[in-house]
Design a protein around this motif. Structure first.
Motif, short mmCIF file in Angstrom:
data_model
loop_
_atom_site.label_atom_id
_atom_site.label_comp_id
_atom_site.label_asym_id
_atom_site.label_seq_id
_atom_site.Cartn_x
_atom_site.Cartn_y
_atom_site.Cartn_z
N HIS A 3 0.83 -1.19 0.00
CA HIS A 3 0.00 0.00 0.00
C HIS A 3 0.87 1.24 0.00
CE1 HIS A 3 -3.73 -2.10 0.50
NE2 HIS A 3 -3.25 -2.76 1.54
N VAL A 4 0.37 2.28 -0.65
CA VAL A 4 1.04 3.57 -0.70
C VAL A 4 0.04 4.61 -0.22
CG1 VAL A 4 2.12 5.26 -2.20
CG2 VAL A 4 2.45 2.84 -2.63
N TYR A 5 0.49 5.49 0.66
CA TYR A 5 -0.38 6.50 1.25
C TYR A 5 -0.19 7.83 0.53
CZ TYR A 5 -0.80 3.10 4.97
OH TYR A 5 -1.04 1.96 5.67
N ILE A 6 -1.29 8.46 0.12
CA ILE A 6 -1.27 9.76 -0.54
C ILE A 6 -2.01 10.74 0.36
CG2 ILE A 6 -1.94 11.07 -2.57
CD1 ILE A 6 -1.81 8.40 -4.13
N GLU A 7 -1.28 11.75 0.89
CA GLU A 7 -1.83 12.71 1.84
C GLU A 7 -1.71 14.13 1.31
OE1 GLU A 7 -0.80 11.68 6.14
OE2 GLU A 7 0.96 11.05 5.01
N PRO A 8 -2.68 14.99 1.64
CA PRO A 8 -2.57 16.40 1.23
C PRO A 8 -1.52 17.14 2.07
CG PRO A 8 -4.56 16.06 2.52
CD PRO A 8 -3.95 14.71 2.31
N LEU A 9 -0.90 18.13 1.45
CA LEU A 9 0.08 18.97 2.13
C LEU A 9 -0.41 20.41 2.13
CD1 LEU A 9 3.41 17.65 0.60
CD2 LEU A 9 2.52 17.20 2.87
N PRO A 10 -0.24 21.19 3.12
CA PRO A 10 0.38 20.87 4.40
C PRO A 10 -0.55 20.01 5.24
CG PRO A 10 -0.46 23.09 4.46
CD PRO A 10 -0.68 22.57 3.07
N LYS A 11 0.02 19.21 6.12
CA LYS A 11 -0.78 18.37 7.00
C LYS A 11 -1.47 19.25 8.02
CE LYS A 11 2.04 14.32 6.40
NZ LYS A 11 2.77 13.24 7.01
N GLY A 12 -2.66 18.90 8.37
CA GLY A 12 -3.45 19.72 9.28
C GLY A 12 -4.56 20.42 8.52
N CYS A 13 -5.29 21.26 9.19
CA CYS A 13 -6.45 21.89 8.56
C CYS A 13 -6.24 23.37 8.27
CB CYS A 13 -7.69 21.67 9.41
SG CYS A 13 -7.52 22.25 11.09
N TRP A 14 -5.00 23.80 8.14
CA TRP A 14 -4.72 25.21 7.93
C TRP A 14 -4.32 25.47 6.49
CZ3 TRP A 14 -2.61 22.22 11.78
CH2 TRP A 14 -3.18 22.39 13.02
N GLY A 15 -5.02 26.37 5.83
CA GLY A 15 -4.65 26.82 4.49
C GLY A 15 -5.02 25.87 3.38
N PRO A 16 -4.80 26.31 2.15
CA PRO A 16 -5.12 25.50 0.98
C PRO A 16 -4.12 24.35 0.80
CG PRO A 16 -4.04 27.49 0.30
CD PRO A 16 -4.26 27.61 1.79
N ILE A 17 -4.51 23.36 0.02
CA ILE A 17 -3.65 22.22 -0.27
C ILE A 17 -2.63 22.64 -1.33
CG2 ILE A 17 -3.59 19.89 -1.24
CD1 ILE A 17 -6.37 19.46 0.00
#
Length: 71
Positions: A3-17
């Motif tokens: 499995h490969v994990y794809i996460e949005p950056l920045p991590k957390g809920c601040w600002g746009p991806i």
């Protein structure tokens, strides 16, 4: 297949991806790459023969299956 994990950056809920982090294990080594879009990250990792898991939530935990969705 791994499995490969794809996460949005920045991590957390601040600002746009700004991009998407692609993380997978190669033996004992963890490899990370950054892509401009989720679609690019998914297509690249499928070409390599891995199963991509995208984040369902913005703040993720890899040990929590409810945070991940198989593509």
């Amino acid at each position: 297949m791994s499995h490969v994990y794809i996460e949005p950056l920045p991590k957390g809920c601040w600002g746009p991806i700004d991009g998407y982090s692609l993380e997978f294990r190669d033996g004992d080594r963890v490899t990370q790459q950054v892509y401009r879009s989720e679609r690019l990250a998914i297509s690249e990792i499928k070409l390599r023969g891995y199963v991509p898991l995208t984040a369902r939530v913005r703040i993720t935990d890899k040990s929590e299956p409810a945070h991940w969705e198989s593509v």
